[in-house]
Motif scaffolding. Sequence first.
Motif, PDB file in Angstrom:
ATOM      1  N   THR A  77      -0.960  -3.112   3.960  1.00 54.03           N
ATOM      2  CA  THR A  77      -0.972  -4.567   4.117  1.00 54.03           C
ATOM      3  C   THR A  77      -1.787  -5.173   2.982  1.00 54.03           C
ATOM      4  O   THR A  77      -2.927  -4.761   2.735  1.00 54.03           O
ATOM      5  CB  THR A  77      -1.575  -4.958   5.473  1.00 54.03           C
ATOM      6  OG1 THR A  77      -0.814  -4.354   6.520  1.00 54.03           O
ATOM      7  CG2 THR A  77      -1.557  -6.464   5.654  1.00 54.03           C
ATOM      8  N   VAL A  78      -1.198  -6.145   2.291  1.00 54.03           N
ATOM      9  CA  VAL A  78      -1.817  -6.750   1.109  1.00 54.03           C
ATOM     10  C   VAL A  78      -2.033  -8.237   1.375  1.00 54.03           C
ATOM     11  O   VAL A  78      -1.181  -8.903   1.979  1.00 54.03           O
ATOM     12  CB  VAL A  78      -0.922  -6.551  -0.130  1.00 54.03           C
ATOM     13  CG1 VAL A  78      -1.589  -7.159  -1.361  1.00 54.03           C
ATOM     14  CG2 VAL A  78      -0.648  -5.076  -0.347  1.00 54.03           C
ATOM     15  N   THR A  79      -3.184  -8.744   0.947  1.00 58.65           N
ATOM     16  CA  THR A  79      -3.498 -10.176   1.060  1.00 58.65           C
ATOM     17  C   THR A  79      -3.323 -10.829  -0.301  1.00 58.65           C
ATOM     18  O   THR A  79      -3.927 -10.413  -1.289  1.00 58.65           O
ATOM     19  CB  THR A  79      -4.934 -10.381   1.559  1.00 58.65           C
ATOM     20  OG1 THR A  79      -5.096  -9.719   2.820  1.00 58.65           O
ATOM     21  CG2 THR A  79      -5.235 -11.866   1.724  1.00 58.65           C
ATOM     22  N   THR A  84      -2.182 -15.325   2.282  1.00 59.39           N
ATOM     23  CA  THR A  84      -1.133 -14.764   3.138  1.00 59.39           C
ATOM     24  C   THR A  84      -1.106 -13.241   2.987  1.00 59.39           C
ATOM     25  O   THR A  84      -1.486 -12.701   1.946  1.00 59.39           O
ATOM     26  CB  THR A  84       0.242 -15.338   2.758  1.00 59.39           C
ATOM     27  OG1 THR A  84       0.522 -15.016   1.377  1.00 59.39           O
ATOM     28  CG2 THR A  84       0.260 -16.845   2.951  1.00 59.39           C
ATOM     29  N   THR A  85      -0.678 -12.577   4.038  1.00 54.87           N
ATOM     30  CA  THR A  85      -0.590 -11.113   4.022  1.00 54.87           C
ATOM     31  C   THR A  85       0.856 -10.665   4.139  1.00 54.87           C
ATOM     32  O   THR A  85       1.691 -11.370   4.748  1.00 54.87           O
ATOM     33  CB  THR A  85      -1.402 -10.505   5.182  1.00 54.87           C
ATOM     34  OG1 THR A  85      -0.887 -10.994   6.421  1.00 54.87           O
ATOM     35  CG2 THR A  85      -2.869 -10.863   5.067  1.00 54.87           C
ATOM     36  N   TYR A  86       1.141  -9.538   3.571  1.00 59.08           N
ATOM     37  CA  TYR A  86       2.485  -8.973   3.658  1.00 59.08           C
ATOM     38  C   TYR A  86       2.365  -7.447   3.578  1.00 59.08           C
ATOM     39  O   TYR A  86       1.357  -6.907   3.143  1.00 59.08           O
ATOM     40  CB  TYR A  86       3.377  -9.508   2.546  1.00 59.08           C
ATOM     41  CG  TYR A  86       2.894  -9.208   1.147  1.00 59.08           C
ATOM     42  CD1 TYR A  86       3.363  -8.082   0.449  1.00 59.08           C
ATOM     43  CD2 TYR A  86       1.976 -10.043   0.505  1.00 59.08           C
ATOM     44  CE1 TYR A  86       2.910  -7.804  -0.834  1.00 59.08           C
ATOM     45  CE2 TYR A  86       1.521  -9.768  -0.766  1.00 59.08           C
ATOM     46  CZ  TYR A  86       1.993  -8.648  -1.436  1.00 59.08           C
ATOM     47  OH  TYR A  86       1.553  -8.363  -2.696  1.00 59.08           O
ATOM     48  N   ALA A  89       5.329  -0.926   0.501  1.00 58.39           N
ATOM     49  CA  ALA A  89       5.165   0.522   0.361  1.00 58.39           C
ATOM     50  C   ALA A  89       3.918   0.820  -0.464  1.00 58.39           C
ATOM     51  O   ALA A  89       3.367  -0.062  -1.141  1.00 58.39           O
ATOM     52  CB  ALA A  89       6.398   1.128  -0.314  1.00 58.39           C
ATOM     53  N   LEU A  90       3.444   2.037  -0.384  1.00 57.42           N
ATOM     54  CA  LEU A  90       2.247   2.435  -1.119  1.00 57.42           C
ATOM     55  C   LEU A  90       2.458   2.259  -2.621  1.00 57.42           C
ATOM     56  O   LEU A  90       3.549   2.544  -3.142  1.00 57.42           O
ATOM     57  CB  LEU A  90       1.911   3.899  -0.819  1.00 57.42           C
ATOM     58  CG  LEU A  90       0.590   4.426  -1.378  1.00 57.42           C
ATOM     59  CD1 LEU A  90      -0.581   3.715  -0.722  1.00 57.42           C
ATOM     60  CD2 LEU A  90       0.493   5.927  -1.157  1.00 57.42           C
ATOM     61  N   ARG A  91       1.420   1.806  -3.314  1.00 54.52           N
ATOM     62  CA  ARG A  91       1.526   1.587  -4.758  1.00 54.52           C
ATOM     63  C   ARG A  91       1.890   2.879  -5.480  1.00 54.52           C
ATOM     64  O   ARG A  91       1.423   3.961  -5.131  1.00 54.52           O
ATOM     65  CB  ARG A  91       0.187   1.076  -5.294  1.00 54.52           C
ATOM     66  CG  ARG A  91      -0.173  -0.304  -4.837  1.00 54.52           C
ATOM     67  CD  ARG A  91      -1.562  -0.688  -5.303  1.00 54.52           C
ATOM     68  NE  ARG A  91      -1.751  -0.434  -6.733  1.00 54.52           N
ATOM     69  CZ  ARG A  91      -2.848  -0.768  -7.394  1.00 54.52           C
ATOM     70  NH1 ARG A  91      -3.849  -1.360  -6.770  1.00 54.52           N
ATOM     71  NH2 ARG A  91      -2.952  -0.497  -8.681  1.00 54.52           N
ATOM     72  N   LYS A  92       2.716   2.760  -6.489  1.00 47.98           N
ATOM     73  CA  LYS A  92       3.173   3.932  -7.233  1.00 47.98           C
ATOM     74  C   LYS A  92       2.055   4.577  -8.050  1.00 47.98           C
ATOM     75  O   LYS A  92       2.134   5.764  -8.392  1.00 47.98           O
ATOM     76  CB  LYS A  92       4.330   3.546  -8.175  1.00 47.98           C
ATOM     77  CG  LYS A  92       5.597   3.109  -7.464  1.00 47.98           C
ATOM     78  CD  LYS A  92       6.203   4.256  -6.672  1.00 47.98           C
ATOM     79  CE  LYS A  92       7.511   3.837  -6.026  1.00 47.98           C
ATOM     80  NZ  LYS A  92       8.097   4.934  -5.218  1.00 47.98           N
ATOM     81  N   ASP A  93       1.023   3.789  -8.382  1.00 49.44           N
ATOM     82  CA  ASP A  93      -0.067   4.353  -9.186  1.00 49.44           C
ATOM     83  C   ASP A  93      -1.200   4.902  -8.302  1.00 49.44           C
ATOM     84  O   ASP A  93      -2.263   5.260  -8.822  1.00 49.44           O
ATOM     85  CB  ASP A  93      -0.621   3.315 -10.156  1.00 49.44           C
ATOM     86  CG  ASP A  93      -1.166   2.084  -9.442  1.00 49.44           C
ATOM     87  OD1 ASP A  93      -0.980   1.980  -8.212  1.00 49.44           O
ATOM     88  OD2 ASP A  93      -1.777   1.230 -10.108  1.00 49.44           O
TER      89      ASP A  93
END
Length: 498
Positions: A77-79, A84-86, A89-93
């Motif tokens: 979950t990213v702010t 706002t949050t959304y 998928a997990l970051r590729k890096d």
Amino acid sequence: MAYQFFHIETYSEQPQPVKGSKGHFNSAAQVEGEAARDPLYSEHVDSPLPPKQLAGTLTIADFRAKRAQLLANITETVTGKNGTTYTRALRKDAATLYTEIHSHPLTSEEVMADPDAHAHSIVDWGTRVLDDFKARMPKGIDYTSVLHLDEGHVHIHILAMNTADPKLDANKLHAGKVAAAVHRDQNVSDAIESLPKPDLAKRPNKPKKSRPSKNRVTQKKNDASHAAAVIAWETECAEIDAANDKLITAWEAENKRHLNEGRQKRGRPSVQTAYIAAMKKLQDDYYEAVGKPCGLLRVGPRLARKSTKEYAAEKKQAKRLAKEAARLEEQRKTHEAREAELAARADELATVEAKLAERETTHKADVDAAKNSLELERASFQQAKDEVEKAHKNWEKGLVEKENELLHREAELTEAVDAMGEIFEAVETGEAEIVNNKLFKPRWPGIVSRMQGADRDQVSSPIRKLINGFARLVVRLSKRTQDSHAPEMQDDGPGLGG
């Protein structure tokens, strides 16, 4: 190579540049493929060989499949900047793969040429490597390990994932990065801020083309004018970029000096220092667990600034120390085994002594109980003996009675046969006459007389039936001779009269 080689690293799904190797990028997929000897990632090997899967770990195929499945199911979950949050998928890096490479002094060519001669040292080294790895790792990880024999030196790849972590964070398995993270967490409050970056000049807007003209001459002039404007723009941009680069270079030098001064004033080690210290400790611990027992040096000649002769002498000394350590280890194991054996023997003797003491205490009671039991057994035996003798006497008595009965029956049967002969003879001579279907004679033989007198019961029932039956048969035959039309006699009554 006679010194230890042990390298650890973390990788992400997104390719990352390799330090010190321009144009070289590594990713988790590339590292997994190289360990598995996938053709796409094994071009650096002249003659790739299938990896040897080490026992006690996941197969590399199962490891890759499990990691891919876990990655596909991870979300975070990213702010955003606006609050706002959304979910995504997990970051590729994100680092999700932890790896270790362990190399042995023996070359692959030496091992392949004589596998039996080097099997013990390779197995001992590999076992120590895996034991040390498992001792260093936290719980809740999955890993695979393979042995390669197709490059310069025999080496082991260990690939691990932090399965217990929601994001498979491989940095938590890396000793240096863990130490750096701890250092940052403990020193957040007095972190040294960098100098503000200089204001950089902005590049001018690129010249736009004028609207196309239907007049060829006009269009040609417009194109030439635009080309000249672009050249002037590029020249101006190059001057601005050069000036900005000077500003950034000067800022980086000044900021580095500023940070170093701040660290010196603060008087505590930096993140890099913590990282390096942890990595050195990792190598020192690895030397004690793997390098020293296997006869490997902690550092090579270049780092120690040793001459070739000194380095050769140290290698020889390291091998001698390794053999001596192995010998001492064997002695220690032998002594421990002997001590364990003696301790077990002492326990056994103590148990025996306790049992003897217990038996001595209860011996009199056991003897008395045994005597009583013996007396009871004697009485029981005598009773059984008396019963057997009585049964034997009864059996002998019964046997005599049976023999007497048989003799009596035999005498009766003989007498009955003689009587039947006399009956037949009396009928033939006419001495006996038939009256009411019975034979009558003034005087019958002894057994017949007994049958008709008071001693009737002295003749056994089967003999009486035999003689009466014979008499009825004689009467029947005589009647048929006299009158062939005479009715048959009943068989239920006696055939003899008085």
